[in-house]
Design a protein around this motif. Structure first.
Motif, PDB file in Angstrom:
ATOM      1  N   ARG A 197      -2.657 -11.497  -2.706  1.00 28.49           N
ATOM      2  CA  ARG A 197      -2.419 -11.689  -4.163  1.00 28.49           C
ATOM      3  C   ARG A 197      -3.639 -10.890  -4.939  1.00 28.49           C
ATOM      4  NH1 ARG A 197       1.259 -15.692  -6.113  1.00 28.49           N
ATOM      5  NH2 ARG A 197       2.332 -16.936  -4.400  1.00 28.49           N
ATOM      6  N   TYR A 198      -4.935 -11.717  -4.385  1.00 31.02           N
ATOM      7  CA  TYR A 198      -6.111 -10.888  -5.142  1.00 31.02           C
ATOM      8  C   TYR A 198      -6.945  -9.849  -4.566  1.00 31.02           C
ATOM      9  CZ  TYR A 198      -4.905 -15.387  -7.359  1.00 31.02           C
ATOM     10  OH  TYR A 198      -4.164 -16.264  -7.966  1.00 31.02           O
ATOM     11  N   PHE A 199      -6.420  -9.365  -3.384  1.00 35.42           N
ATOM     12  CA  PHE A 199      -7.235  -8.241  -2.597  1.00 35.42           C
ATOM     13  C   PHE A 199      -6.509  -7.391  -2.106  1.00 35.42           C
ATOM     14  CE2 PHE A 199      -8.866  -6.217   1.103  1.00 35.42           C
ATOM     15  CZ  PHE A 199     -10.034  -5.596   0.492  1.00 35.42           C
ATOM     16  N   PHE A 200      -5.303  -7.456  -1.474  1.00 35.65           N
ATOM     17  CA  PHE A 200      -4.518  -6.306  -0.670  1.00 35.65           C
ATOM     18  C   PHE A 200      -3.558  -5.793  -1.859  1.00 35.65           C
ATOM     19  CE2 PHE A 200      -5.385  -8.128   3.503  1.00 35.65           C
ATOM     20  CZ  PHE A 200      -6.106  -7.078   3.829  1.00 35.65           C
ATOM     21  N   MET A 201      -2.869  -6.569  -2.877  1.00 39.70           N
ATOM     22  CA  MET A 201      -2.204  -6.065  -3.828  1.00 39.70           C
ATOM     23  C   MET A 201      -3.086  -5.327  -4.959  1.00 39.70           C
ATOM     24  SD  MET A 201       0.891  -8.800  -4.520  1.00 39.70           S
ATOM     25  CE  MET A 201       2.374  -8.783  -3.417  1.00 39.70           C
ATOM     26  N   TRP A 202      -3.985  -6.005  -5.103  1.00 38.08           N
ATOM     27  CA  TRP A 202      -4.784  -5.387  -6.345  1.00 38.08           C
ATOM     28  C   TRP A 202      -5.459  -4.157  -5.527  1.00 38.08           C
ATOM     29  CZ3 TRP A 202     -10.214  -4.516  -5.203  1.00 38.08           C
ATOM     30  CH2 TRP A 202     -11.015  -3.905  -6.293  1.00 38.08           C
ATOM     31  N   LEU A 203      -5.997  -4.017  -4.387  1.00 43.13           N
ATOM     32  CA  LEU A 203      -6.683  -2.717  -3.711  1.00 43.13           C
ATOM     33  C   LEU A 203      -5.414  -1.611  -3.779  1.00 43.13           C
ATOM     34  CD1 LEU A 203      -9.006  -1.356  -2.440  1.00 43.13           C
ATOM     35  CD2 LEU A 203      -8.099  -2.269  -0.444  1.00 43.13           C
ATOM     36  N   TYR A 204      -4.050  -1.932  -3.310  1.00 40.34           N
ATOM     37  CA  TYR A 204      -3.182  -1.143  -3.234  1.00 40.34           C
ATOM     38  C   TYR A 204      -2.700  -0.350  -4.857  1.00 40.34           C
ATOM     39  CZ  TYR A 204       1.295   1.212  -2.571  1.00 40.34           C
ATOM     40  OH  TYR A 204       2.270   2.047  -2.322  1.00 40.34           O
ATOM     41  N   SER A 205      -2.919  -1.279  -5.660  1.00 40.86           N
ATOM     42  CA  SER A 205      -2.530  -0.925  -7.011  1.00 40.86           C
ATOM     43  C   SER A 205      -3.682   0.229  -7.505  1.00 40.86           C
ATOM     44  CB  SER A 205      -2.602  -2.037  -8.024  1.00 40.86           C
ATOM     45  OG  SER A 205      -1.419  -2.958  -7.629  1.00 40.86           O
ATOM     46  N   ILE A 206      -5.005  -0.244  -7.191  1.00 42.66           N
ATOM     47  CA  ILE A 206      -5.986   0.668  -7.693  1.00 42.66           C
ATOM     48  C   ILE A 206      -5.686   2.232  -7.127  1.00 42.66           C
ATOM     49  CG2 ILE A 206      -8.574   1.066  -7.385  1.00 42.66           C
ATOM     50  CD1 ILE A 206      -7.853  -1.053  -9.585  1.00 42.66           C
ATOM     51  N   ILE A 207      -5.682   2.071  -5.948  1.00 45.14           N
ATOM     52  CA  ILE A 207      -5.586   3.456  -5.014  1.00 45.14           C
ATOM     53  C   ILE A 207      -4.576   4.378  -5.447  1.00 45.14           C
ATOM     54  CG2 ILE A 207      -5.619   4.489  -2.630  1.00 45.14           C
ATOM     55  CD1 ILE A 207      -7.239   2.079  -1.795  1.00 45.14           C
ATOM     56  N   ALA A 208      -3.188   3.741  -5.501  1.00 44.78           N
ATOM     57  CA  ALA A 208      -1.892   4.229  -5.712  1.00 44.78           C
ATOM     58  C   ALA A 208      -2.160   4.761  -7.277  1.00 44.78           C
ATOM     59  CB  ALA A 208      -0.817   3.149  -5.886  1.00 44.78           C
TER      60      ALA A 208
ATOM     61  N   SER B 110       0.528   9.481  -2.258  1.00 43.73           N
ATOM     62  CA  SER B 110       1.401   8.816  -1.648  1.00 43.73           C
ATOM     63  C   SER B 110       1.358   7.436  -0.871  1.00 43.73           C
ATOM     64  CB  SER B 110       2.414   9.859  -0.568  1.00 43.73           C
ATOM     65  OG  SER B 110       1.453   9.903   0.537  1.00 43.73           O
ATOM     66  N   ALA B 111       2.381   6.701  -0.883  1.00 43.31           N
ATOM     67  CA  ALA B 111       2.096   5.250  -0.228  1.00 43.31           C
ATOM     68  C   ALA B 111       1.401   5.112   1.238  1.00 43.31           C
ATOM     69  CB  ALA B 111       3.486   4.431  -0.235  1.00 43.31           C
ATOM     70  N   GLY B 112       1.611   6.174   1.986  1.00 46.79           N
ATOM     71  CA  GLY B 112       1.105   6.354   3.317  1.00 46.79           C
ATOM     72  C   GLY B 112      -0.259   6.717   3.239  1.00 46.79           C
ATOM     73  N   TRP B 113      -0.846   7.333   2.252  1.00 44.75           N
ATOM     74  CA  TRP B 113      -2.133   7.794   2.155  1.00 44.75           C
ATOM     75  C   TRP B 113      -2.934   6.632   1.500  1.00 44.75           C
ATOM     76  CZ3 TRP B 113      -3.591  10.836   5.782  1.00 44.75           C
ATOM     77  CH2 TRP B 113      -2.685  11.840   6.258  1.00 44.75           C
ATOM     78  N   VAL B 114      -2.192   5.748   0.794  1.00 41.88           N
ATOM     79  CA  VAL B 114      -2.778   4.648   0.186  1.00 41.88           C
ATOM     80  C   VAL B 114      -3.086   3.696   1.347  1.00 41.88           C
ATOM     81  CG1 VAL B 114      -2.387   2.708  -1.410  1.00 41.88           C
ATOM     82  CG2 VAL B 114      -1.487   5.004  -2.099  1.00 41.88           C
ATOM     83  N   ILE B 115      -2.307   3.433   2.119  1.00 41.90           N
ATOM     84  CA  ILE B 115      -2.452   2.515   3.356  1.00 41.90           C
ATOM     85  C   ILE B 115      -3.761   3.135   4.111  1.00 41.90           C
ATOM     86  CG2 ILE B 115      -1.320   1.606   5.342  1.00 41.90           C
ATOM     87  CD1 ILE B 115       1.200   1.715   3.770  1.00 41.90           C
TER      88      ILE B 115
ATOM     89  N   PHE C 159       3.086  -6.510   3.939  1.00 37.11           N
ATOM     90  CA  PHE C 159       4.088  -5.166   4.092  1.00 37.11           C
ATOM     91  C   PHE C 159       5.466  -5.396   3.847  1.00 37.11           C
ATOM     92  CE2 PHE C 159       0.257  -3.503   6.245  1.00 37.11           C
ATOM     93  CZ  PHE C 159      -0.139  -2.380   5.407  1.00 37.11           C
ATOM     94  N   PRO C 160       6.163  -6.091   4.514  1.00 36.24           N
ATOM     95  CA  PRO C 160       7.566  -6.409   4.324  1.00 36.24           C
ATOM     96  C   PRO C 160       7.873  -7.142   2.956  1.00 36.24           C
ATOM     97  CG  PRO C 160       6.839  -7.842   5.822  1.00 36.24           C
ATOM     98  CD  PRO C 160       5.699  -7.178   5.489  1.00 36.24           C
ATOM     99  N   ASN C 161       7.156  -7.727   2.315  1.00 39.34           N
ATOM    100  CA  ASN C 161       7.199  -8.088   0.913  1.00 39.34           C
ATOM    101  C   ASN C 161       6.914  -7.552  -0.256  1.00 39.34           C
ATOM    102  OD1 ASN C 161       8.806 -10.796   1.967  1.00 39.34           O
ATOM    103  ND2 ASN C 161       6.881 -10.946   3.341  1.00 39.34           N
ATOM    104  N   PHE C 162       5.861  -6.512  -0.291  1.00 42.16           N
ATOM    105  CA  PHE C 162       5.680  -5.761  -1.408  1.00 42.16           C
ATOM    106  C   PHE C 162       6.350  -5.018  -1.986  1.00 42.16           C
ATOM    107  CE2 PHE C 162       1.769  -3.142  -2.980  1.00 42.16           C
ATOM    108  CZ  PHE C 162       1.834  -3.837  -4.373  1.00 42.16           C
ATOM    109  N   ILE C 163       6.897  -5.211  -3.109  1.00 44.50           N
ATOM    110  CA  ILE C 163       8.068  -4.328  -3.641  1.00 44.50           C
ATOM    111  C   ILE C 163       7.742  -3.050  -4.127  1.00 44.50           C
ATOM    112  CG2 ILE C 163       7.833  -4.941  -5.979  1.00 44.50           C
ATOM    113  CD1 ILE C 163      11.054  -5.531  -6.025  1.00 44.50           C
ATOM    114  N   ASP C 164       6.412  -2.926  -4.029  1.00 46.62           N
ATOM    115  CA  ASP C 164       5.834  -1.554  -4.741  1.00 46.62           C
ATOM    116  C   ASP C 164       5.974  -0.460  -3.624  1.00 46.62           C
ATOM    117  OD1 ASP C 164       5.257  -2.764  -6.946  1.00 46.62           O
ATOM    118  OD2 ASP C 164       3.175  -2.178  -7.366  1.00 46.62           O
ATOM    119  N   LEU C 165       6.080  -1.118  -2.314  1.00 50.61           N
ATOM    120  CA  LEU C 165       6.193  -0.229  -1.167  1.00 50.61           C
ATOM    121  C   LEU C 165       7.748   0.026  -0.700  1.00 50.61           C
ATOM    122  CD1 LEU C 165       3.499  -1.628   1.466  1.00 50.61           C
ATOM    123  CD2 LEU C 165       3.502   0.737   0.486  1.00 50.61           C
ATOM    124  N   ARG C 166       8.744  -0.784  -1.332  1.00 55.18           N
ATOM    125  CA  ARG C 166      10.064  -0.544  -1.120  1.00 55.18           C
ATOM    126  C   ARG C 166      10.534   0.918  -1.507  1.00 55.18           C
ATOM    127  NH1 ARG C 166      15.081  -1.328  -3.688  1.00 55.18           N
ATOM    128  NH2 ARG C 166      16.666  -2.188  -2.103  1.00 55.18           N
ATOM    129  N   GLY C 167      11.126   1.461  -0.495  1.00 53.37           N
ATOM    130  CA  GLY C 167      11.723   2.696  -0.572  1.00 53.37           C
ATOM    131  C   GLY C 167      10.652   3.872  -0.559  1.00 53.37           C
TER     132      GLY C 167
END
Length: 607
Positions: free
Chosen positions: A340-351, A356-361, A444-452
């Motif tokens: 909640r407070y690290f991976f989702m936050w970090l993904y949102s910042i880089i995105a 693209s999502a792959g390079w964000v990861i 990875f399988p539950n973060f809706i920002d990655l869906r699709g």
């Protein structure tokens, strides 16, 4: 002669070539798959024109009601499109307008995303009349009246009037949380003269529709979700039977991988119970049944409910302040907090940088590696030093080959002490990696920002890529091979080869060969990753590739093996103070040795 269990320059070149081949392989299939998609799309259009899609029914309607008597009413706003059936006065269709469902025929998310359709959801209030007959509102025929953003459905039973009023906020300027909300009021008149009880039983039958690519993964994430104790406590239940007879549930819902259907009672559900069972094939994943009592007042049923048909988007769920955010299965306690407070936050910042999502990861992996670099550096340095002192260990094993095992172990510990190697230090990175791995397994399988979100040949990073199709099924592997999973398995295998050189072989009969076990591990990892989210495989491909580069840098740039070896030889002639760990280990060994001698002496006296 000193052994070198690492990689030489030719092996480094081989690893670099392998990486180039893997990346070339990815780009090659990305181009080919794009061309295949065009052909598939054209073929699909031709097939759809020739053969219309046949609708299938999830449940049978009341056989006593003629189809012509059933009327349908509609409400809609920016997020939801709803349909109401006069049979039972129920919500008969729910479409989330901003999302699409996966289509197996086109291998794309291009279908309308309907949480409810074709009678896969059926609910009603059940009570007994004066004669003892069980009456369920889902079997009654209601008369609908649409008035603006409301639908009022009215039914009569033995002179009593039962009315369902549904209201949808269709103000385009309304808050997002309000647009996923459907107000549901139940009003009765004259029901007290008909019923024999002062409570109604809410019964909800629901069949989860397959909306995502990974059937097994989505099926695992489909289950009951509910809150109690005035919204403070939450639970989700994947067991076959759900029983909460002692609690008053504030809301009950069916969660799927990325979406959820929830009904809230203002007075709560009591004596709640339910069951669920998996459906092995077809368009449905699971069948769930819920039953819970709601109170009546003086024989009349005047209650307020709220339906929520919503995506499992964390900011949206938190905005309701009803503990809905716990529906998102990000893990308990520290694991959930990390997501909640690290991976989702970090993904949102880089995105937010527009990549693209792959390079964000990819960048996320590098940042995590940088954060863990002090710990990882110690682990890899320890691994390299263990390889350097391997000749000393082999020499000690040969010297004490026929001696007491305790003496052999003491000699080994002495070499570690003189070399300044603390074996326990190697456990810390492994312990740190375990919660991170589990957090990402949930992320990875539950973060809706990655869906699709696609990357190269993976069309959805929350599902597996199935670029390589098999003409048959392999147990635990399926009918496909994931390229991301294969690539990840290869780098894990290379990393294992590089780090297993310092591992001692078993000195006693019957002891397992740990090297063999370590080599088997990457292969078993393939079975796990092949049906998991491709984003997870991509993350660990990058992570392990970085690990390999770190080992090479430490071995050939930072660590001077000759100096360390010479220092060990010099330390043999110098006394060195014991560390706390070495001292404790020596004392334990001495005690064990003394105990063994005492036992041998006792046996000798008895003889």
């Amino acid at each position: 002669m000193q052994q070198n269990n690492g990689l030489d320059k030719s092996q480094i070149i081989s690893f670099a070539v392998l990486c180039l081949v893997l990346f070339g392989f990815m780009f090659y299939f990305q181009r080919n798959s794009a061309e295949e998609e065009k052909l598939k799309a054209e073929q699909q259009k031709t097939e759809q024109a020739k053969t219309p899609v046949k609708q299938t029914q999830a449940a049978d309607i009341n056989p006593n009601v003629t189809p012509n008597a059933i009327q349908v009413s509609n409400l809609a706003n920016n997020e939801l499109k709803l349909e109401f059936s006069s049979l039972g006065g129920q919500v008969s269709k729910v479409e989330l307008l901003k999302y699409k469902a996966y289509d197996q025929k086109t291998d794309k998310a291009d279908l309308p995303l309907n949480l409810i359709t074709k009678n896969n959801s059926s609910y009603g209030f059940q009570f007994k009349d004066k004669s003892g007959k069980t009456v369920n509102t889902k079997d009654l025929v209601f008369s609908p009246v649409v008035n603006g953003n409301s639908v009022t459905l009215t039914a009569n039973y033995s002179g009593a009037v039962i009315q369902f009023v549904y209201t949808l906020n269709n103000n385009p300027k309304a808050e997002l949380k309000d647009q996923y909300t459907l107000d549901f009021k139940v009003r009765t008149q004259g029901l007290a003269k008909v019923t024999s009880d002062n409570k109604a039983d809410f019964i909800w039958d629901y069949q989860v529709r397959n909306l995502e690519k990974g059937r097994a993964q989505e099926q695992t994430h489909s289950e009951f979700a509910y809150a109690f104790n005035n919204y403070k406590d939450y639970d989700y239940d994947g067991r076959t039977d759900m029983n909460e007879e002692k609690e008053t549930l504030n809301w009950i819902g069916v969660k799927q991988q990325f979406f959820s259907s929830v009904i809230e009672s203002k007075t709560g559900f009591t004596n709640s119970k339910g069951n669920q069972e998996s459906i092995e094939e077809g368009e449905y994943l699971k069948k769930l049944n819920f039953e819970g009592f709601v109170a009546m007042n003086g024989g009349e049923f005047n209650q307020d409910f709220t339906w929520y048909f919503m995506p499992l988007d964390l900011p949206l769920l938190k905005s309701y302040d009803k503990n809905f955010d716990e529906i998102l299965p990000l893990g308990w306690s520290f694991i959930g907090a990390m997501n909640r407070y690290f991976f989702m936050w970090l993904y949102s910042i880089i995105a937010g940088w527009g990549i693209s999502a792959g390079w964000v990861i990819f960048l996320m992996t590098i940042i995590v590696k940088l954060i863990l670099s002090p710990i990882m550096y110690k682990q890899h340095k320890l691994s390299a030093m263990m390889k350097v002192i391997r000749p000393e260990i082999d020499e000690a094993n040969a010297k004490f080959k026929d001696a007491d095992p305790m003496k052999k172990q003491q000699a080994t510990m002495e070499i570690y002490r003189k070399a300044g190697v603390n074996q326990m230090a190697g456990c810390l990175p492994a312990l740190v990696q375990i919660p991170i791995f589990y957090a990402l397994f949930r992320f990875f399988p539950n973060f809706i920002d990655l869906r699709g979100q696609g990357f190269w040949f993976a069309k959805d990073l929350t599902a597996y890529d199935d670029l390589i199709q098999l003409p048959f099924k392999i147990p635990f592997l399926g009918d496909h091979l994931s390229v991301f999973a294969i690539a990840c398995t290869i780098v894990i295998l290379i990393y294992t080869v590089m780090t297993s050189g310092n591992m001692q072989q078993p000195q006693q009969e019957g002891m397992p060969n740990m090297k063999v076990i370590m080599y088997i591990f990457p292969i078993t990892f393939l079975f796990f990753l092949n049906t998991s989210a491709s984003g997870l495989s991509w993350y660990y491909f990058v992570s392990n590739a970085i690990n390999i580069l770190i080992i090479l840098v430490i071995k050939y740039v930072i660590l001077d093996e000759k100096k360390i070896h010479a220092q060990i030889q010099a330390n043999k002639e110098k006394p060195k103070s014991e560390g706390k760990f070495q001292k404790k280990m020596r004392e334990m060994m001495e005690k064990a040795q003394d105990a063994q001698k005492s036992q041998e002496q006792t046996r000798g006296k008895k003889k």
